[in-house]
Design a protein around this motif. Sequence first.
Motif, PDB file in Angstrom:
ATOM      1  N   GLY A 172       0.807  -1.204   0.000  1.00 14.14           N
ATOM      2  CA  GLY A 172       0.000   0.000   0.000  1.00 14.14           C
ATOM      3  C   GLY A 172       0.844   1.259   0.000  1.00 14.14           C
ATOM      4  N   PHE A 173       0.250   2.365  -0.396  1.00 17.11           N
ATOM      5  CA  PHE A 173       0.917   3.660  -0.313  1.00 17.11           C
ATOM      6  C   PHE A 173      -0.116   4.724   0.035  1.00 17.11           C
ATOM      7  N   ASP A 174       0.353   5.768   0.716  1.00 19.41           N
ATOM      8  CA  ASP A 174      -0.522   6.825   1.234  1.00 19.41           C
ATOM      9  C   ASP A 174      -1.625   6.244   2.120  1.00 19.41           C
ATOM     10  N   GLY A 175      -1.248   5.308   2.951  1.00 14.95           N
ATOM     11  CA  GLY A 175      -2.193   4.657   3.848  1.00 14.95           C
ATOM     12  C   GLY A 175      -2.377   3.190   3.513  1.00 14.95           C
ATOM     13  N   SER A 176      -2.972   2.460   4.452  1.00 10.80           N
ATOM     14  CA  SER A 176      -3.143   1.012   4.294  1.00 10.80           C
ATOM     15  C   SER A 176      -4.549   0.631   3.848  1.00 10.80           C
ATOM     16  N   ARG A 177      -5.424   1.612   3.671  1.00  9.35           N
ATOM     17  CA  ARG A 177      -6.833   1.342   3.391  1.00  9.35           C
ATOM     18  C   ARG A 177      -7.027   0.470   2.148  1.00  9.35           C
ATOM     19  N   VAL A 178      -6.371   0.824   1.035  1.00  7.11           N
ATOM     20  CA  VAL A 178      -6.581   0.095  -0.215  1.00  7.11           C
ATOM     21  C   VAL A 178      -6.000  -1.312  -0.120  1.00  7.11           C
ATOM     22  N   ALA A 179      -4.776  -1.438   0.388  1.00  2.00           N
ATOM     23  CA  ALA A 179      -4.155  -2.757   0.500  1.00  2.00           C
ATOM     24  C   ALA A 179      -4.990  -3.678   1.377  1.00  2.00           C
ATOM     25  N   SER A 180      -5.523  -3.138   2.476  1.00  2.00           N
ATOM     26  CA  SER A 180      -6.354  -3.934   3.370  1.00  2.00           C
ATOM     27  C   SER A 180      -7.643  -4.364   2.673  1.00  2.00           C
ATOM     28  N   PHE A 181      -8.277  -3.427   1.983  1.00  2.00           N
ATOM     29  CA  PHE A 181      -9.523  -3.743   1.288  1.00  2.00           C
ATOM     30  C   PHE A 181      -9.290  -4.807   0.221  1.00  2.00           C
ATOM     31  N   VAL A 182      -8.253  -4.636  -0.574  1.00  2.00           N
ATOM     32  CA  VAL A 182      -7.983  -5.577  -1.676  1.00  2.00           C
ATOM     33  C   VAL A 182      -7.660  -6.966  -1.138  1.00  2.00           C
ATOM     34  N   SER A 183      -6.840  -7.031  -0.088  1.00  2.00           N
ATOM     35  CA  SER A 183      -6.468  -8.343   0.450  1.00  2.00           C
ATOM     36  C   SER A 183      -7.672  -9.089   0.990  1.00  2.00           C
ATOM     37  N   GLN A 184      -8.674  -8.352   1.490  1.00  2.00           N
ATOM     38  CA  GLN A 184      -9.887  -8.988   2.003  1.00  2.00           C
ATOM     39  C   GLN A 184     -10.852  -9.341   0.863  1.00  2.00           C
ATOM     40  N   ARG A 185     -11.089  -8.390  -0.008  1.00  2.93           N
ATOM     41  CA  ARG A 185     -12.116  -8.560  -1.025  1.00  2.93           C
ATOM     42  C   ARG A 185     -11.697  -9.524  -2.140  1.00  2.93           C
ATOM     43  N   LEU A 186     -10.411  -9.546  -2.464  1.00  3.56           N
ATOM     44  CA  LEU A 186      -9.965 -10.414  -3.552  1.00  3.56           C
ATOM     45  C   LEU A 186     -10.213 -11.886  -3.250  1.00  3.56           C
ATOM     46  N   THR A 187     -10.111 -12.252  -1.978  1.00  4.02           N
ATOM     47  CA  THR A 187     -10.398 -13.643  -1.607  1.00  4.02           C
ATOM     48  C   THR A 187     -11.859 -13.979  -1.877  1.00  4.02           C
ATOM     49  N   ALA A 188     -12.754 -13.010  -1.632  1.00  5.82           N
ATOM     50  CA  ALA A 188     -14.176 -13.249  -1.889  1.00  5.82           C
ATOM     51  C   ALA A 188     -14.452 -13.414  -3.376  1.00  5.82           C
ATOM     52  N   GLU A 189     -13.649 -12.754  -4.207  1.00  2.00           N
ATOM     53  CA  GLU A 189     -13.846 -12.833  -5.649  1.00  2.00           C
ATOM     54  C   GLU A 189     -13.208 -14.069  -6.264  1.00  2.00           C
ATOM     55  N   LEU A 190     -12.449 -14.827  -5.466  1.00  2.00           N
ATOM     56  CA  LEU A 190     -11.754 -15.996  -6.022  1.00  2.00           C
ATOM     57  C   LEU A 190     -12.050 -17.303  -5.295  1.00  2.00           C
ATOM     58  N   LEU A 191     -12.490 -17.225  -4.039  1.00  2.00           N
ATOM     59  CA  LEU A 191     -12.622 -18.444  -3.237  1.00  2.00           C
ATOM     60  C   LEU A 191     -14.058 -18.762  -2.834  1.00  2.00           C
ATOM     61  N   LEU A 192     -15.034 -18.195  -3.518  1.00  2.00           N
ATOM     62  CA  LEU A 192     -16.439 -18.511  -3.240  1.00  2.00           C
ATOM     63  C   LEU A 192     -17.049 -19.304  -4.396  1.00  2.00           C
ATOM     64  N   GLY A 193     -16.291 -20.270  -4.885  1.00  2.00           N
ATOM     65  CA  GLY A 193     -16.788 -21.147  -5.938  1.00  2.00           C
ATOM     66  C   GLY A 193     -16.470 -20.709  -7.354  1.00  2.00           C
ATOM     67  N   GLN A 194     -15.719 -19.622  -7.509  1.00  2.00           N
ATOM     68  CA  GLN A 194     -15.414 -19.158  -8.857  1.00  2.00           C
ATOM     69  C   GLN A 194     -14.419 -20.066  -9.577  1.00  2.00           C
ATOM     70  N   LEU A 195     -13.565 -20.752  -8.817  1.00  2.00           N
ATOM     71  CA  LEU A 195     -12.535 -21.601  -9.403  1.00  2.00           C
ATOM     72  C   LEU A 195     -12.882 -23.074  -9.202  1.00  2.00           C
ATOM     73  N   SER A 196     -12.600 -23.873 -10.210  1.00  2.00           N
ATOM     74  CA  SER A 196     -12.839 -25.314 -10.102  1.00  2.00           C
ATOM     75  C   SER A 196     -11.776 -26.065 -10.889  1.00  2.00           C
ATOM     76  N   ALA A 197     -11.643 -27.344 -10.579  1.00  2.00           N
ATOM     77  CA  ALA A 197     -10.625 -28.170 -11.223  1.00  2.00           C
ATOM     78  C   ALA A 197     -10.861 -28.310 -12.716  1.00  2.00           C
ATOM     79  N   GLY A 198     -12.070 -28.060 -13.176  1.00  2.00           N
ATOM     80  CA  GLY A 198     -12.368 -28.210 -14.594  1.00  2.00           C
ATOM     81  C   GLY A 198     -12.004 -27.015 -15.442  1.00  2.00           C
ATOM     82  N   HIS A 199     -11.516 -25.927 -14.831  1.00  2.00           N
ATOM     83  CA  HIS A 199     -11.199 -24.726 -15.585  1.00  2.00           C
ATOM     84  C   HIS A 199      -9.908 -24.880 -16.383  1.00  2.00           C
ATOM     85  N   THR A 200      -9.910 -24.326 -17.589  1.00  2.00           N
ATOM     86  CA  THR A 200      -8.719 -24.291 -18.429  1.00  2.00           C
ATOM     87  C   THR A 200      -7.841 -23.110 -18.027  1.00  2.00           C
ATOM     88  N   ASP A 201      -6.642 -23.049 -18.604  1.00  2.00           N
ATOM     89  CA  ASP A 201      -5.754 -21.919 -18.337  1.00  2.00           C
ATOM     90  C   ASP A 201      -6.427 -20.603 -18.711  1.00  2.00           C
TER      91      ASP A 201
END
Length: 496
Positions: free
Chosen positions: A67-96
């Motif tokens: 982060g720069f000029d504060g930790s707000r963005v880095a904190s938000f991204v580290s929390q929210r990105l997991t929700a966008e990737l680990l709530l069923g969006q990825l599966s073993a059947g996905h291609t590259d």
Amino acid sequence: MAAQRRSLMQSHQSWTDALPLCQLCGVGSATNCVYGPDGKGTQSHQNEDEHFRFSTECCFLYGVFNGFDGSRVASFVSQRLTAELLLGQLSAGHTDADVRRILSQAFDVVEKSYFETIDDALAEKASLQSQLPEGVYLSAQKIAERLKALEQEVSGGATAIVALILNNKLYIANVGTNRALLCKTTTDGQNQVIQIGRAHTTDNDDELSRLAQLGLDPVRLKQTGLISGQSSTRRIGDYKVKFSYTDIDVLSAAKQEPIISEPEIHGGQSLEGVTGFLLLMSEGLIKALESAHGPEQVNQEVVAMVAAELAQQSTLEAAAQSVVERVKRLHHDAYVSGRQRAPHCARHEDMTLLIRVINVTLADGSLTPTQGGRIYPVSVPYSNHQSTSKTSVTLSLVMPAQGTLTNGSNTASTLEGDTPTASESPTATLQSTNTHTQSSSSSSGDGSLFRQRGSQAAQPDETGRVPPYVDFTHFYRLWGSDHSEGHGLSADLGPQ
């Protein structure tokens, strides 16, 4: 509305607590530091780095955020990105192609979500700014104070490096100036180092080409270097640059938004049969080591330090923290030395290192972390707990550095004078095979990265003495060749 968004962010912060942490990785960190004339350091701002390391039934996900000029963005991204990737969006059947698309969409959604959280603050800020010229002094003072608070609330941004392992394939998504290194042990026992991707700065020709296509002058960009105080040409957040780039002189000619959050994605790279480790590093750690020793051998030095600490520490957390502490110490010592690199080392930013091992195990016991100096290989026999036969394994004996550092055929001067000190640069004997992406460290057998299990102490003979069990031949050869020139020393040093 603002309260609802804050509640939503809080829910995102709490739901990740239920995610299982990956046990195959460790993280080390250090806060930013500014040195005074006496060499003592003080923290200049709150820590702005963030990270995550999760494992699910489907995949492994890791990230380091600067982060720069504060930790707000880095904190938000580290929390929210997991929700966008680990709530069923990825599966073993996905291609590259599927995985790359999902990763790219996740970054886009996260940045848009962040800007939504500051909409109300930006609207209030605009309203107050319009009132400021008309207010009486007292009201103007209160408005100015409120504007300052709002500016702190909405300012800042972050860069990100994210690693995903799915179907035993590695994917790297990079936005900005953090770094990913993959170290693989080859069949002949060498350590091959691969940098995955490049930093998004004006030193990156591909980035300059992208910006030139938008109508910007690449020569001027390269001369400017920093854009709104940051070296990155890709970043998440930073509303000043994203919403008002036409007001920034060097960016004003752009046909569309020049500073973007779109990640550069690499992979999937198969990890089948790979033994070694993956490193994710924040820009602060990279810059600290570059400041102390120059940029030429940073990748090789970091890998050498990680390999040495993994051979000595009993946990990945301890190994990662020991490497960060070593970099911190090297940076400090370069500053207090007053020599060539000292002017570059007056301060360092927050440092984060994530180590993820691949198909390896740590040693049983832990040793004291190495405290600087060059790493010299020493051949030490050991007894495997499953066999009585002895095998030669390359470990590391650390001696004080003196004058120059040698990485294979490349020599880089670090300190002046002839007196060894116990806090000089740690490196390994690394032979560079590709300046930007690959190198290999001298090693032998299965012990190239990790101390073997089941080592047994030598037994005393009938006189009560323990027979010699360490072969220092290789060590004396390297030590002698490094320090013979100009000192009248023989390269064939050994016990006299």
